[in-house]
Design an enzyme around this catalytic site. Structure first.
Site, PDB file in Angstrom:
ATOM      1  N   TRP A  18      13.553  77.585 -40.147  1.00 50.42           N
ATOM      2  CA  TRP A  18      12.725  76.764 -41.033  1.00 50.42           C
ATOM      3  C   TRP A  18      11.684  76.064 -40.176  1.00 50.42           C
ATOM      4  O   TRP A  18      11.994  75.534 -39.122  1.00 50.42           O
ATOM      5  CB  TRP A  18      13.604  75.740 -41.758  1.00 50.42           C
ATOM      6  N   HIS A  53      15.775  63.920 -48.078  1.00 51.35           N
ATOM      7  CA  HIS A  53      16.573  64.988 -47.485  1.00 51.35           C
ATOM      8  C   HIS A  53      16.627  64.887 -45.971  1.00 51.35           C
ATOM      9  O   HIS A  53      17.650  65.170 -45.354  1.00 51.35           O
ATOM     10  CB  HIS A  53      16.043  66.363 -47.913  1.00 51.35           C
ATOM     11  N   SER A  60      17.742  73.571 -39.750  1.00 52.96           N
ATOM     12  CA  SER A  60      18.308  72.610 -38.800  1.00 52.96           C
ATOM     13  C   SER A  60      19.745  72.233 -39.139  1.00 52.96           C
ATOM     14  O   SER A  60      20.558  71.994 -38.243  1.00 52.96           O
ATOM     15  CB  SER A  60      17.432  71.360 -38.731  1.00 52.96           C
ATOM     16  N   PHE A  61      20.084  72.194 -40.416  1.00 51.08           N
ATOM     17  CA  PHE A  61      21.440  71.827 -40.809  1.00 51.08           C
ATOM     18  C   PHE A  61      22.473  72.771 -40.200  1.00 51.08           C
ATOM     19  O   PHE A  61      23.574  72.357 -39.828  1.00 51.08           O
ATOM     20  CB  PHE A  61      21.566  71.823 -42.337  1.00 51.08           C
ATOM     21  N   ILE A  63      10.993  67.663 -41.277  1.00 54.29           N
ATOM     22  CA  ILE A  63       9.826  66.844 -41.588  1.00 54.29           C
ATOM     23  C   ILE A  63      10.105  66.013 -42.836  1.00 54.29           C
ATOM     24  O   ILE A  63      10.577  66.533 -43.841  1.00 54.29           O
ATOM     25  CB  ILE A  63       8.584  67.739 -41.791  1.00 54.29           C
ATOM     26  N   PHE A 107      20.473  67.837 -28.429  1.00 52.81           N
ATOM     27  CA  PHE A 107      19.759  67.591 -29.683  1.00 52.81           C
ATOM     28  C   PHE A 107      18.261  67.755 -29.411  1.00 52.81           C
ATOM     29  O   PHE A 107      17.599  66.845 -28.922  1.00 52.81           O
ATOM     30  CB  PHE A 107      20.073  66.175 -30.178  1.00 52.81           C
ATOM     31  N   GLU A 132       8.835  64.248 -49.624  1.00 49.50           N
ATOM     32  CA  GLU A 132       8.802  63.311 -50.746  1.00 49.50           C
ATOM     33  C   GLU A 132      10.190  62.783 -51.103  1.00 49.50           C
ATOM     34  O   GLU A 132      10.313  61.820 -51.841  1.00 49.50           O
ATOM     35  CB  GLU A 132       8.178  64.003 -51.958  1.00 49.50           C
ATOM     36  N   THR A 133      11.236  63.414 -50.575  1.00 50.57           N
ATOM     37  CA  THR A 133      12.606  62.978 -50.851  1.00 50.57           C
ATOM     38  C   THR A 133      13.255  62.499 -49.554  1.00 50.57           C
ATOM     39  O   THR A 133      12.666  62.589 -48.485  1.00 50.57           O
ATOM     40  CB  THR A 133      13.442  64.130 -51.438  1.00 50.57           C
ATOM     41  N   ARG A 177       4.374  67.322 -30.876  1.00 51.66           N
ATOM     42  CA  ARG A 177       5.586  67.241 -30.054  1.00 51.66           C
ATOM     43  C   ARG A 177       6.183  68.618 -29.749  1.00 51.66           C
ATOM     44  O   ARG A 177       7.270  68.713 -29.191  1.00 51.66           O
ATOM     45  CB  ARG A 177       6.609  66.358 -30.765  1.00 51.66           C
TER      46      ARG A 177
END
Length: 168
Positions: free
Chosen positions: A31, A97, A65-66, A91, A122, A94-95, A136
């Site tokens: 992702w 998550h 990433s999860f 990133i 990490f 709007e929520t 980054r």
């Protein structure tokens, strides 16, 4: 210190251990691949630059990433892997998550490292927007992939020092 105040690709390289015989597992979240591929390039090149052998760097891909936590556990569970580097980006949208994912991944990777006794790094960006992520991932603030690889190297050096000069 925020990365706005420090370049992620600048670090102290004094007293680094010999990593020529160490094997690294690098997990890359698919992702936001525009960012994660740059993180991988940074990590991979940093490992090579500091003595890792190409044949001793193994890549694994996870959907997002999860999934870095479980993938890291699989890598770290292998006897031949000395350190794991988990690379991703979540990133803020709007929520909320990102709060849940970032917390779960940080907690999960920490647990894998504690459980296995191996460095599990990490290397996940948690920016507010794509521009900050790219800054980054080889942009104006350096590359978090470089930093993650250097962290893995330094943790292996610490492990060697603590164990009296021998890797366990």
């Amino acid at each position: 210190m925020s990365s706005a105040d420090k370049n992620l690709s600048v670090f102290n390289t004094n007293d680094l251990p010999d990593i020529s015989d160490k094997k690294f597992g690098i997990l890359v979240a698919e992702w936001n691949s525009e960012v994660t591929e740059k993180l991988f390039e940074g990590a991979y090149n940093t490992l090579l630059q500091h003595g890792a052998r190409e044949k001793n760097i193994e890549r694994g891909n996870v959907p997002g990433s999860f999934e870095l936590t479980l993938g890291s556990q699989w890598f770290a569970g292998r006897e031949d892997i000395d350190a794991v580097i988990a690379l991703g980006v979540v990133i803020q949208g709007e929520t909320k998550h990102n709060d849940y994912i970032n917390h779960a991944v940080a907690h999960g990777l920490t647990n894998v490292g504690i459980k296995t006794g191996k460095p599990v790094i990490f290397g996940v960006l948690t920016p507010n927007n794509m521009e900050q992520a790219l800054d980054r991932a080889g942009g104006v603030h350096g590359n978090k992939g470089d930093e993650a690889a250097m962290t893995a190297i330094k943790m292996l050096g610490l492990k060697k020092n603590i164990s009296g000069g021998f890797f366990f």
